[in-house]
Design an enzyme around this catalytic site. Structure first.
Site, short mmCIF file in Angstrom:
data_model
loop_
_atom_site.label_atom_id
_atom_site.label_comp_id
_atom_site.label_asym_id
_atom_site.label_seq_id
_atom_site.Cartn_x
_atom_site.Cartn_y
_atom_site.Cartn_z
CG HIS A 125 -105.71 -24.14 -57.61
ND1 HIS A 125 -105.83 -24.45 -56.27
CD2 HIS A 125 -106.23 -25.19 -58.29
CE1 HIS A 125 -106.40 -25.63 -56.16
NE2 HIS A 125 -106.66 -26.11 -57.37
CD GLU A 166 -126.19 -41.64 -43.22
OE1 GLU A 166 -127.27 -42.18 -42.96
OE2 GLU A 166 -126.05 -40.40 -43.38
CG HIS A 170 -102.64 -28.52 -57.58
ND1 HIS A 170 -102.47 -29.82 -58.01
CD2 HIS A 170 -103.88 -28.14 -58.02
CE1 HIS A 170 -103.54 -30.21 -58.68
NE2 HIS A 170 -104.41 -29.21 -58.70
CG HIS A 183 -135.19 -45.94 -47.20
ND1 HIS A 183 -135.66 -44.76 -47.70
CD2 HIS A 183 -134.76 -45.66 -45.93
CE1 HIS A 183 -135.54 -43.81 -46.79
NE2 HIS A 183 -134.98 -44.33 -45.72
#
Length: 657
Positions: free
Chosen positions: A258, A405, A27, A467
């Site tokens: 890129h 999280e 890149h 859950h």
């Protein structure tokens, strides 16, 4: 002859395009576009000694846009880091090369963290900036006073984890965190206007950041912006308007630069356009000297700092924690606790057991830093020793991550990579899915991070299948260099925590129950039986072993009940507790055979999917567990509904005799 800024920046550009061309992959566009910013940052501001890359008070640099790794390697080579030679640059992306396609922690001196998964780097940098502020609160400016810089691309800021990082850093007022955004308006598919139209500066400002917008190819503007950012009392974003593939005669400003080599003709035109009349991989002596002279000044600053460290009464503790060495006497209190629990035999959920263990450990190990994703009362990670960290007080030892999280895992990586701390934090096990990006990097980098993952099965009950993590154990166990530990009672929980803290190069997932469990280890043993991953908890009686019941966590209790029933029927049966498959797999053949009971019928018991169990029970072995998602009901009803009972275990064993 003194080199100009343009010559020094062009050295980065041409090392990058030459290496990508030689590798036939890579890149080049980002290093070409951000070469000016990186040159100013390193030569004017970075407190980084190339001859002492582990200097504790160095500035940290994180290349969040890790695909542009040749920017990193070019900086290290030009700065004079001994570990990066021109041959390493030439060997970019090749088998066995330390200059990998994305920067990898531990492969090259000066790479502070593994990056490549976009968004992880900027979030890990938040953890490093937090660690700096926390260490500063403990040791003062004389020993801890440095900045964390990161270069992030459009992709980093598109990733959702970036919002969690930005919000957290702004709330905590991490004023020594400076993000330089490569604002080149290009993504892989084309112009970024295909996919977003965000006002990034307004977004950062809404989270209490300072922002500036500059021409990323103007060295004076870059210098002024970094100087201003360093003076701010907030974290800073510098939006650097750049041209991706800067200098390429026909491809500059396009997505073609890129992720692919420029091509021989394009590089030839680039050399002519930028006046770089040197062969591939050749950096003129005056340019190399200018780079190395600019960086060499940091050696004097480091030596002065070392003098302050040597004169400090905190030297021993500072050095110990930065080295990651545990206190000499930490295991004594844990051994006393383990013996007490064996004698008292309390019925506890293992999340509660973990909380009790942590009370002992955090009192003995001051560098342990806890936290949770807004679940402190549920995951039992806060102790009397871990006061909350606030944006007005960083002397505490507990991080309130909020419902973040994704960021929590990466921030913990940043804390441990910075040095000085051992991070652990908790959430429900099902949300390990949210954290997998950071968990995977913990394992890949070999860092001691502990993930406390509670409510680990259908045993959590009424919250239901959203859950109940029936697939999560298999996912975590598939991760290389990751210890998945599922203890069956408070004694095993203590043993698993001991192993986790001793595992300096392996992260741990502590898989813990919501529901209370009957104690299994009621006779004290000084040996850490869980350290072997699996062991015979109850041996067969009345003859040679006919059945071996293998279980983890909450299902060890069920296995013990089933054993009693089988023994009563005259079938010699052993129970093997398997708190950590990964550790058991590391034991020698003789030990494994003695535990597994060669020739015996084997039945695995776990309130999760069977995936992975066949390695131990065989494809014809019995398994009592889950084969679907769970349901919403009281835990006892769910265990009966899904057939995870002692009676079913007995039936599975007898059907195979």
């Amino acid at each position: 002859m003194t080199a100009t800024h343009n010559e020094m920046a062009n050295a980065i550009r041409f090392l990058s395009v030459d290496a990508v061309q030689a590798a036939s992959s890579g890149h080049p566009g980002m290093p070409m576009g951000m070469a000016d910013v990186a040159t100013v940052l390193y030569t004017k501001f970075m407190k980084f000694d190339p001859k002492a890359t582990q200097w504790a008070d160095r500035d940290r640099f994180v290349l969040s846009a890790g695909h542009g790794s040749m920017l990193m390697y070019s900086l290290l080579y030009l700065s004079g880091v001994d570990d990066v030679s021109i041959d390493d640059i030439k060997n970019f992306r090749q088998m066995g090369s330390k200059t990998a396609g994305h920067p990898e922690y531990g492969h090259v001196d000066g790479v502070e963290t593994t990056t490549g998964p976009l968004g992880q780097g900027i979030t890990t940098a938040v953890g490093m900036a937090m660690a700096e502020k926390m260490m500063n609160a403990r040791y003062g400016d004389d020993l801890v006073d440095h900045h964390t810089y990161t270069i992030a691309g459009d992709g980093c800021l598109m990733e959702g984890i970036s919002q969690e990082a930005i919000s957290m850093a702004g709330h905590l007022k991490l004023s020594k965190l400076i993000v330089m955004w490569d604002d080149n308006e290009i993504c892989i598919d084309g112009n970024t206007n295909l996919t977003l139209g965000d006002d990034q500066c307004a977004r950062f400002e809404a989270s209490n950041w300072d922002t500036q917008t500059i021409d990323g190819h103007d060295p004076a503007a870059i210098e002024a912006a970094i100087k201003k950012a360093k003076a701010s009392d907030k974290p800073s974003l510098i939006a650097c308007k750049t041209t991706i593939g800067y200098g390429a005669p026909t491809k500059a400003g396009t997505h073609d630069t890129h992720g692919a080599p420029l091509g021989v003709d394009e590089i030839k035109g680039m050399r002519e356009g930028l006046g770089w009349h040197h062969d591939a991989f050749v950096v003129p002596e005056n340019v190399l000297e200018a780079w190395r002279s600019a960086m060499a000044k940091n050696s004097a600053a480091r030596e002065v700092w070392e003098g302050r460290l040597n004169a400090s009464s905190d030297k021993a503790e500072f050095t110990r924690t930065m080295d990651g060495t545990l206190p000499a006497d930490w295991q004594g209190a844990l051994a006393d606790f383990k013996k007490k629990m064996a004698e008292e035999a309390p019925k506890l959920a293992t999340r509660q057991a973990s909380g009790k263990v942590l009370e002992v450990l955090t009192a003995a190990i001051p560098e342990m830093i806890g936290g949770s994703a807004d679940l402190t009362g549920s995951v039992n990670t806060k102790t009397p020793s871990t006061a909350s960290i606030l944006n007005t007080d960083f002397t505490g030892r507990y991080i309130h991550y909020g419902v973040r999280e994704h960021a929590m895992s990466a921030v913990m990586n940043g804390l441990v990579l910075h040095g000085g701390f051992i991070p652990y934090s908790g959430t429900f096990a099902v949300f390990a899915n949210y954290m997998m990006g950071g968990i995977r990097l913990s394992a890949l980098m070999g860092k001691r991070v502990v993930y406390v993952l509670t409510h680990d099965s259908i045993g959590l009950g009424e919250d239901g299948p959203t859950h109940q993590p029936v697939e999560t154990l298999a996912m975590l166990r598939a991760m290389p260099n990751f210890n998945t530990m599922r203890p069956c009672d408070v004694v095993e929980t203590a043993e698993c925590w001991e192993v986790a803290l001793q595992s300096e190069t392996t992260p741990t997932g502590m898989i813990l129950t919501r529901q209370g469990l009957a104690p299994q280890r009621t006779t004290h043993t000084a040996e850490n039986l869980s350290a072997k991953g699996a062991y015979v908890l109850h041996d067969a009686e009345g003859g040679d072993r006919k059945v071996t019941l293998l279980a983890t966590g909450s299902e060890v209790e069920i296995a013990a009940q089933a054993r009693d029933m089988l023994q009563a029927d005259g079938i010699p049966t052993a129970v093997v507790s398997m708190p950590c498959w990964e550790l058991f797999d590391q034991q020698d053949d003789a030990y494994q055979k003695s535990v597994m009971g060669e020739g015996s019928i084997r039945v695995g018991i776990e309130a999760a999917m069977r995936f992975g169990w066949d390695k131990y029970i065989g494809i014809k072995g019995g398994f009592v567990g889950m084969n679907s998602f769970g349901a919403s009901a009281p835990a006892t009803d769910l265990y009966k509904h899904f057939g995870i009972t002692a009676e079913n275990v007995v039936a599975q064993a007898k059907a195979r005799l």
